[in-house]
Write a protein that holds these residues in place. Structure first.
Motif, PDB file in Angstrom:
ATOM      1  N   ASP A  34       0.808  -1.218   0.000  1.00 14.63           N
ATOM      2  CA  ASP A  34       0.000   0.000   0.000  1.00 14.63           C
ATOM      3  C   ASP A  34       0.843   1.270   0.000  1.00 14.63           C
ATOM      4  OD1 ASP A  34      -2.300  -1.548   0.058  1.00 14.63           O
ATOM      5  OD2 ASP A  34      -2.376  -1.576   2.243  1.00 14.63           O
ATOM      6  N   ILE A  35       2.090   1.164   0.419  1.00 15.60           N
ATOM      7  CA  ILE A  35       3.023   2.300   0.394  1.00 15.60           C
ATOM      8  C   ILE A  35       4.333   1.845  -0.223  1.00 15.60           C
ATOM      9  CG2 ILE A  35       2.034   3.583   2.337  1.00 15.60           C
ATOM     10  CD1 ILE A  35       4.064   2.280   4.170  1.00 15.60           C
ATOM     11  N   THR A  36       5.104   2.810  -0.726  1.00 13.94           N
ATOM     12  CA  THR A  36       6.355   2.477  -1.408  1.00 13.94           C
ATOM     13  C   THR A  36       7.466   2.126  -0.437  1.00 13.94           C
ATOM     14  OG1 THR A  36       5.724   4.177  -3.017  1.00 13.94           O
ATOM     15  CG2 THR A  36       7.953   3.302  -3.187  1.00 13.94           C
ATOM     16  N   ALA A  37       7.517   2.856   0.685  1.00 17.26           N
ATOM     17  CA  ALA A  37       8.614   2.675   1.632  1.00 17.26           C
ATOM     18  C   ALA A  37       8.111   2.892   3.055  1.00 17.26           C
ATOM     19  CB  ALA A  37       9.746   3.640   1.315  1.00 17.26           C
ATOM     20  N   TYR A  38       8.912   2.432   3.985  1.00 15.49           N
ATOM     21  CA  TYR A  38       8.609   2.581   5.409  1.00 15.49           C
ATOM     22  C   TYR A  38       9.862   3.047   6.119  1.00 15.49           C
ATOM     23  CZ  TYR A  38       8.393   0.940  10.275  1.00 15.49           C
ATOM     24  OH  TYR A  38       8.467   0.853  11.640  1.00 15.49           O
ATOM     25  N   ILE A  39       9.724   4.034   6.997  1.00 10.19           N
ATOM     26  CA  ILE A  39      10.873   4.438   7.798  1.00 10.19           C
ATOM     27  C   ILE A  39      10.511   4.300   9.273  1.00 10.19           C
ATOM     28  CG2 ILE A  39      10.285   6.915   7.703  1.00 10.19           C
ATOM     29  CD1 ILE A  39      13.428   7.364   7.711  1.00 10.19           C
ATOM     30  N   GLY A  40      11.257   3.447   9.952  1.00  6.84           N
ATOM     31  CA  GLY A  40      10.994   3.172  11.367  1.00  6.84           C
ATOM     32  C   GLY A  40      12.220   2.547  11.998  1.00  6.84           C
ATOM     33  N   PRO A  41      12.204   2.331  13.292  1.00  9.81           N
ATOM     34  CA  PRO A  41      13.351   1.738  13.981  1.00  9.81           C
ATOM     35  C   PRO A  41      13.513   0.253  13.657  1.00  9.81           C
ATOM     36  CG  PRO A  41      11.545   2.062  15.489  1.00  9.81           C
ATOM     37  CD  PRO A  41      11.125   2.687  14.209  1.00  9.81           C
ATOM     38  N   GLU A  42      14.694  -0.261  13.967  1.00  5.13           N
ATOM     39  CA  GLU A  42      14.959  -1.683  13.706  1.00  5.13           C
ATOM     40  C   GLU A  42      13.955  -2.577  14.421  1.00  5.13           C
ATOM     41  OE1 GLU A  42      17.087   0.459  15.239  1.00  5.13           O
ATOM     42  OE2 GLU A  42      19.164  -0.136  14.884  1.00  5.13           O
ATOM     43  N   THR A  43      13.439  -2.082  15.545  1.00  6.76           N
ATOM     44  CA  THR A  43      12.521  -2.877  16.349  1.00  6.76           C
ATOM     45  C   THR A  43      11.400  -3.474  15.525  1.00  6.76           C
ATOM     46  OG1 THR A  43      12.876  -1.046  17.889  1.00  6.76           O
ATOM     47  CG2 THR A  43      11.429  -2.813  18.616  1.00  6.76           C
ATOM     48  N   THR A  44      10.867  -2.682  14.598  1.00  6.87           N
ATOM     49  CA  THR A  44       9.743  -3.173  13.813  1.00  6.87           C
ATOM     50  C   THR A  44      10.180  -3.910  12.549  1.00  6.87           C
ATOM     51  OG1 THR A  44       9.587  -0.939  12.882  1.00  6.87           O
ATOM     52  CG2 THR A  44       8.048  -1.495  14.617  1.00  6.87           C
ATOM     53  N   ILE A  45      11.342  -3.571  12.016  1.00  8.52           N
ATOM     54  CA  ILE A  45      11.742  -4.147  10.723  1.00  8.52           C
ATOM     55  C   ILE A  45      12.475  -5.480  10.869  1.00  8.52           C
ATOM     56  CG2 ILE A  45      14.010  -3.054  10.449  1.00  8.52           C
ATOM     57  CD1 ILE A  45      11.268  -3.404   7.766  1.00  8.52           C
ATOM     58  N   LEU A  46      13.194  -5.683  11.961  1.00  8.42           N
ATOM     59  CA  LEU A  46      14.033  -6.872  12.112  1.00  8.42           C
ATOM     60  C   LEU A  46      13.318  -8.200  11.846  1.00  8.42           C
ATOM     61  CD1 LEU A  46      16.354  -6.098  15.173  1.00  8.42           C
ATOM     62  CD2 LEU A  46      17.058  -6.595  12.835  1.00  8.42           C
TER      63      LEU A  46
END
Length: 316
Positions: A197-209
């Motif tokens: 739904d979106i091209t990119a996400y910017i957030g802390p490692e906590t959510t992406i790991l």
């Protein structure tokens, strides 16, 4: 007079004993640990680890309460008016006291309205894309968007956050058109990324790991050094973009916590700082553990706000 002096002398130990009993009796009931964002994001995930171990130290349940709204402003404004008795604490991203006041000068609260207790550590804002896009390189991603006039949509957990500002700064430096889309939590923004739904996400490692190799590809971190959790992911600075903003969250309470409550909390936190199991639990969810207490948290807020003010003044 002699009898009065004797009575007063007898009362002194009783009064001292009552004060000591108060210091030892807190907490006498469960404590609410408020999270000013939705469930599932990095702040919420860390708060639940903190609640478990802090509750064990204090001998009372610490209950996490999510109160999202306006990027955390609603809950933080409410906290300012809560009783300063130690039974209501909040775990907030520092952006509520750094970038948010710069973007919204009309905020009802200020740093002085709270007692800052501790920050357990920080994280590096990380820009990620959906694995299905085939993108693996930030510079190529941005150069392609610029050359083709591609409109990028990027999600982040909350308007006015340091994460949003890092994204704005990056896309401005790259000369790329991008639309920011705020979500109530990092989990919600990441879900949107994985759904396409979106091209990119910017957030802390906590959510992406947990999603690296499982649908998400981190392209770069916005910190001075590479993240210990993503050592193979370059910094934005390495790639030629002057974007470096550490992100942390802090435990705080309404201003005026009684001394006995602060002392009891300090004892519990000192024990947690020596608790390897607790620190490992934080590291597993992407928190680079680095305890900062009281004044050190306030100093970080002041320093970071000055940096952000300069960035925003330069059009960031």
């Amino acid at each position: 007079m002699k009898h009065l002096a004797i009575a007063f002398a007898a009362a002194v130990p009783l009064l001292w004993g009552a004060t000591a009993a108060t210091a030892q009796s807190w907490p006498e009931k469960e404590i609410t640990l408020r999270v000013p964002l939705g469930a599932g994001g990095s702040t919420d995930t860390a708060a639940r680890v903190i609640a478990q171990y802090l509750g064990e130290e204090l001998g009372q349940a610490v209950i996490v309460e999510n109160r999202p709204g306006a990027g955390g402003v609603i809950a933080t404004t409410a906290l300012m008016r809560d009783a300063a008795d130690g039974y209501t604490l909040q775990y907030s991203p520092s952006s509520l006291f750094t970038s948010e006041p710069l973007r919204r000068p009309d905020l009802a609260y200020k740093v002085e309205d709270f007692d800052f207790i501790v920050s357990f550590g920080g994280s590096s804002p990380t820009l990620s894309v959906n694995e299905a896009s085939g993108v693996t390189d930030l510079k190529a991603f941005l150069d392609d968007a610029k050359a083709n006039g591609t409109r990028i949509t990027y999600g982040h957990p909350g308007a006015g956050s340091t994460l949003q500002l890092a994204g704005e700064r990056l896309f401005q430096e790259a000369g790329v058109t991008a639309q920011q889309i705020p979500f109530e939590s990092g989990g919600a923004a990441l879900t949107a990324l994985l759904a396409g739904d979106i091209t990119a996400y910017i957030g802390p490692e906590t959510t992406i790991l947990p999603y690296v190799g499982e649908g998400a590809v981190p392209l770069a971190v916005a910190s001075a050094n590479r993240s210990p959790f993503l050592p193979d992911v370059p910094t934005m600075t390495e790639l030629g973009y002057d974007v470096s903003l550490e992100s942390l969250s802090a435990l705080h309470a309404p201003a005026g916590l009684p001394d006995e409550v602060q002392e009891r909390l300090q004892t519990a936190l000192t024990n947690l700082e020596q608790n390897e199991e607790f620190k490992a639990a934080l590291e597993r969810i992407g928190v680079a553990v680095n305890f900062r207490y009281g004044d050190a948290v306030v100093d970080y807020i002041a320093t970071t706000r000055a940096v952000l003010q300069e960035l925003m003044g330069n059009g960031g």
